[in-house]
Design an enzyme around this catalytic site. Structure first.
Site, mmCIF file in Angstrom:
data_model
loop_
_atom_site.group_PDB
_atom_site.id
_atom_site.type_symbol
_atom_site.label_atom_id
_atom_site.label_comp_id
_atom_site.label_asym_id
_atom_site.label_seq_id
_atom_site.Cartn_x
_atom_site.Cartn_y
_atom_site.Cartn_z
ATOM 1 C CG HIS A 311 -22.517 -9.637 91.314
ATOM 2 N ND1 HIS A 311 -22.487 -9.700 92.681
ATOM 3 C CD2 HIS A 311 -21.385 -10.221 90.864
ATOM 4 C CE1 HIS A 311 -21.365 -10.302 93.042
ATOM 5 N NE2 HIS A 311 -20.678 -10.636 91.963
ATOM 6 C CG ASP A 369 -17.199 -12.771 84.902
ATOM 7 O OD1 ASP A 369 -15.978 -12.848 84.997
ATOM 8 O OD2 ASP A 369 -17.988 -13.151 85.781
HETATM 9 N N1 CMC Z 1 -30.110 -12.117 82.268
HETATM 10 C C1 CMC Z 1 -31.467 -12.040 82.357
HETATM 11 N N2 CMC Z 1 -32.149 -12.051 83.517
HETATM 12 C C2 CMC Z 1 -31.437 -12.123 84.642
HETATM 13 C C3 CMC Z 1 -30.032 -12.189 84.637
HETATM 14 C C4 CMC Z 1 -29.365 -12.173 83.389
HETATM 15 N N3 CMC Z 1 -28.044 -12.252 83.325
HETATM 16 N N4 CMC Z 1 -29.574 -12.260 85.905
HETATM 17 C C5 CMC Z 1 -30.668 -12.228 86.693
HETATM 18 N N5 CMC Z 1 -31.783 -12.152 85.936
HETATM 19 C C6 CMC Z 1 -33.156 -12.041 86.433
HETATM 20 C C7 CMC Z 1 -33.673 -13.387 86.935
HETATM 21 O O1 CMC Z 1 -34.328 -14.112 85.917
HETATM 22 C C8 CMC Z 1 -34.579 -12.965 88.063
HETATM 23 O O2 CMC Z 1 -35.793 -12.560 87.503
HETATM 24 P P1 CMC Z 1 -37.177 -12.780 88.319
HETATM 25 O O3 CMC Z 1 -37.030 -11.964 89.573
HETATM 26 O O4 CMC Z 1 -38.223 -12.262 87.392
HETATM 27 O O5 CMC Z 1 -37.264 -14.264 88.601
HETATM 28 C C9 CMC Z 1 -33.935 -11.726 88.645
HETATM 29 O O6 CMC Z 1 -33.131 -11.169 87.571
HETATM 30 C C10 CMC Z 1 -33.020 -12.022 89.854
HETATM 31 O O7 CMC Z 1 -32.105 -13.029 89.471
HETATM 32 P P2 CMC Z 1 -31.591 -14.175 90.432
HETATM 33 O O8 CMC Z 1 -31.186 -15.356 89.638
HETATM 34 O O9 CMC Z 1 -32.617 -14.393 91.524
HETATM 35 O O10 CMC Z 1 -30.336 -13.460 91.070
HETATM 36 P P3 CMC Z 1 -29.128 -14.174 91.752
HETATM 37 O O11 CMC Z 1 -28.577 -13.177 92.707
HETATM 38 O O12 CMC Z 1 -29.516 -15.505 92.263
HETATM 39 O O13 CMC Z 1 -28.130 -14.420 90.512
HETATM 40 C C11 CMC Z 1 -26.321 -14.280 89.022
HETATM 41 C C12 CMC Z 1 -26.975 -13.711 90.291
HETATM 42 C C13 CMC Z 1 -24.955 -13.641 88.824
HETATM 43 C C14 CMC Z 1 -26.121 -15.812 89.178
HETATM 44 C C15 CMC Z 1 -27.250 -13.985 87.817
HETATM 45 O O14 CMC Z 1 -27.432 -12.585 87.664
HETATM 46 C C16 CMC Z 1 -26.733 -14.601 86.501
HETATM 47 O O15 CMC Z 1 -26.994 -15.784 86.245
HETATM 48 N N6 CMC Z 1 -25.959 -13.802 85.687
HETATM 49 C C17 CMC Z 1 -25.343 -14.318 84.488
HETATM 50 C C18 CMC Z 1 -24.074 -15.045 84.874
HETATM 51 C C19 CMC Z 1 -22.958 -14.108 85.249
HETATM 52 O O16 CMC Z 1 -22.685 -13.133 84.567
HETATM 53 N N7 CMC Z 1 -22.262 -14.452 86.346
HETATM 54 C C20 CMC Z 1 -21.099 -13.704 86.795
HETATM 55 C C21 CMC Z 1 -21.253 -13.092 88.143
HETATM 56 S S1 CMC Z 1 -19.914 -11.960 88.459
HETATM 57 C C22 CMC Z 1 -18.560 -12.970 88.726
HETATM 58 C C23 CMC Z 1 -18.487 -13.500 90.083
HETATM 59 O O17 CMC Z 1 -18.420 -12.683 91.040
HETATM 60 O O18 CMC Z 1 -18.464 -14.724 90.214
#
Ligand code: CMC
Length: 435
Positions: A311, A369
């Site tokens: 998240h 989720d």
């Molecule tokens: N699986 C594997 N690796 C992950 C995941 C995941 N689900 N989420 C983040 N990472 C890794 C990512 O690759 C990155 O690694 P590095 O630092 O080595 O590049 C690190 O963790 C930080 O990730 P980020 O993409 O920079 O983090 P963000 O804050 O931009 O993304 C997120 C948050 C929710 C979009 C992401 O965690 C994700 O895509 N999760 C899966 C989708 C999901 O479950 N979304 C629902 C969110 S809750 C509902 C809502 O409130 O809308």
């Protein structure tokens, strides 16, 4: 809205001899904010923050998240207390008005919402224009946007009475519109709302009743769905809420703004994640295949991510996930499907991921989720409907945030700037002279 930000000092910036001094403010809780509204004027530079990772876009008094501690408050009340002790409708009042209602206030509010549950007869024709296999989110975006064409008398955003009517209309009609999208997709007749039922019971009936048979809502399941709705009602300045605010900042009508929010919510990184999480569990299929998917999630060259994990704000257990996990077990117990293979994959995946150094280091915990998908499936909703249910509940938060924005005297049209790195100015070349 009266500002409650408290001055907490100043921050200075010195860039190539140009100095800027900026006030710092504190809210009730959370990190302080540097007010950079005069940044460009004072320094000649813009700030750069794609994804808004360090930027507060507004002052708000609705929802607070402490991502490190895993805390979520609606108007100051912890989400677990609300989910345990309150109802969707009572919390709708709380989010919109700022305080919990008295009995009389609640009755009045409930009646006002209830009398708007039906939709204009003509609106039904929209549905027959869609293919039966249309994604219900596509239908939802279209139909909610179209409401502006049906309810002209509540589109003047400068009139607080019209704003209130539009808000009540959307909260009331969203279950009807969502249920109609579902009924259309399975080729069953639309079921009219029945106003002697509660908000969530009414929605379940509109989804699952058929004219040929009596339908009784199972109170355990209705209670679980009400909880799911409560957990999804607001979540401060997430992508869809920011979209609603941005659309609304131009003075767009409320129906158009909520349709914009629905469009933003649809993406798999946001509201679409519950559908994506369940699809992922189905794809994994059996416990023995989990390591393969964990390895893929960790592989930088593979775009695959574990859906339902991680998240932007929570770097601890998502407090909604804790409530959802419990509700999920209650539903599965009530339905006698505790041994569901998808659930077994989910539980094992959760266990493995929580012990894996990659997930621990990056603070990737299961989010709401991860569990809501399993529960909604058990309740009988097809995966395509999951994000629709999220939109239904989040409508209250969007409306509360949209209203707050319009009542904020410091509100301006949202208009971010950019750093341009494209081609410099050049002369046009005719097509026959281009190599
Ligand atoms: N699986 C594997 N690796 C992950 C995941 C995941 N689900 N989420 C983040 N990472 C890794 C990512 O690759 C990155 O690694 P590095 O630092 O080595 O590049 C690190 O963790 C930080 O990730 P980020 O993409 O920079 O983090 P963000 O804050 O931009 O993304 C997120 C948050 C929710 C979009 C992401 O965690 C994700 O895509 N999760 C899966 C989708 C999901 O479950 N979304 C629902 C969110 S809750 C509902 C809502 O409130 O809308």
């Amino acid at each position: 809205m009266e500002s409650k930000m408290k001055p907490a000092g100043t921050m200075t910036v010195d860039f190539k001899g140009k100095k800027g001094e900026f006030p710092v403010y504190e809210g009730t809780d959370g990190p302080p904010v540097v007010d950079i509204r005069t940044f460009a004027k004072q320094t000649g530079a813009f700030t750069f923050d794609p994804g808004f990772t360090s930027t507060g876009s507004c002052e708000s008094q609705i929802t607070f998240i402490d991502g490190k501690k895993g805390v979520l408050l609606y108007r100051g009340y912890p989400i677990d207390q609300l989910a345990e002790k309150s109802t969707f409708m009572e919390i709708a009042y709380l989010l919109l008005k700022g305080e919990l209602p008295t009995k009389m206030e609640f009755e009045e509010f409930n009646e006002s919402i209830t009398m708007h549950t039906m939709v204009h007869e003509q609106l039904k024709r929209f549905y027959s224009g869609f293919r039966r296999d249309a994604h219900p989110m596509a239908i939802l975006v279209g139909v909610v946007g179209a409401l502006a064409a049906f309810y002209h008398d509540s589109t003047d955003i400068n009139d607080p009475v019209q704003r209130k009517i539009a808000s009540h209309r959307m909260i009331a009609k969203m279950p009807t519109i969502a249920a109609m999208a579902y009924k259309y997709s399975i080729g069953q007749p639309f079921v009219f709302p029945q106003n002697n039922l509660g908000y969530t019971e009414n929605f379940m009936r509109m989804c699952f009743a058929v004219p040929a048979e009596d339908y009784e809502v199972n109170p355990v399941l209705a209670d679980a769905l009400d909880k799911i709705f409560i957990l999804h009602m607001d979540h401060e300045q997430n992508a869809s809420t920011s979209t609603v605010r941005l659309a609304g900042s131009s003075g767009a009508n409320p129906f158009a703004c909520i349709a914009a929010g629905i469009a933003s919510l649809w993406g798999p990184a946001h509201g679409g994640a519950n559908e994506a999480a369940l699809n992922m569990l189905a794809e994994i299929g059996t416990v023995d295949r989990i390591p393969e998917y964990i390895a893929r999630a960790k592989d930088k060259s593979d775009p695959f991510r574990l859906m339902g994990f991680g998240h932007r704000v929570y770097k601890n257990y998502d407090p909604r996930a804790t409530v959802m996990r419990k509700a999920s077990h209650e539903v599965l117990n009530a339905l006698g499907v505790e041994n569901d293979p998808l659930l077994q994959v989910a539980m094992e995946l959760e266990k493995i991921a929580l012990e894996d150094p990659y997930f621990i280091e990056k603070k990737l915990y299961p989010n709401i989720d991860f569990y809501s998908g399993i529960t909604l499936k058990a309740l009988g909703f097809p995966t395509e409907m999951f994000t629709v249910l999220f939109a239904l509940a989040r409508t209250v938060g969007w409306i509360a945030q949209w209203t707050e924005m319009l009542e904020d005297p410091s509100q301006k049209i949202g208009r971010p700037r950019q750093v341009y790195t494209g081609a410099g100015m050049r002369d046009f070349v005719n097509i026959d002279k281009r190599s």
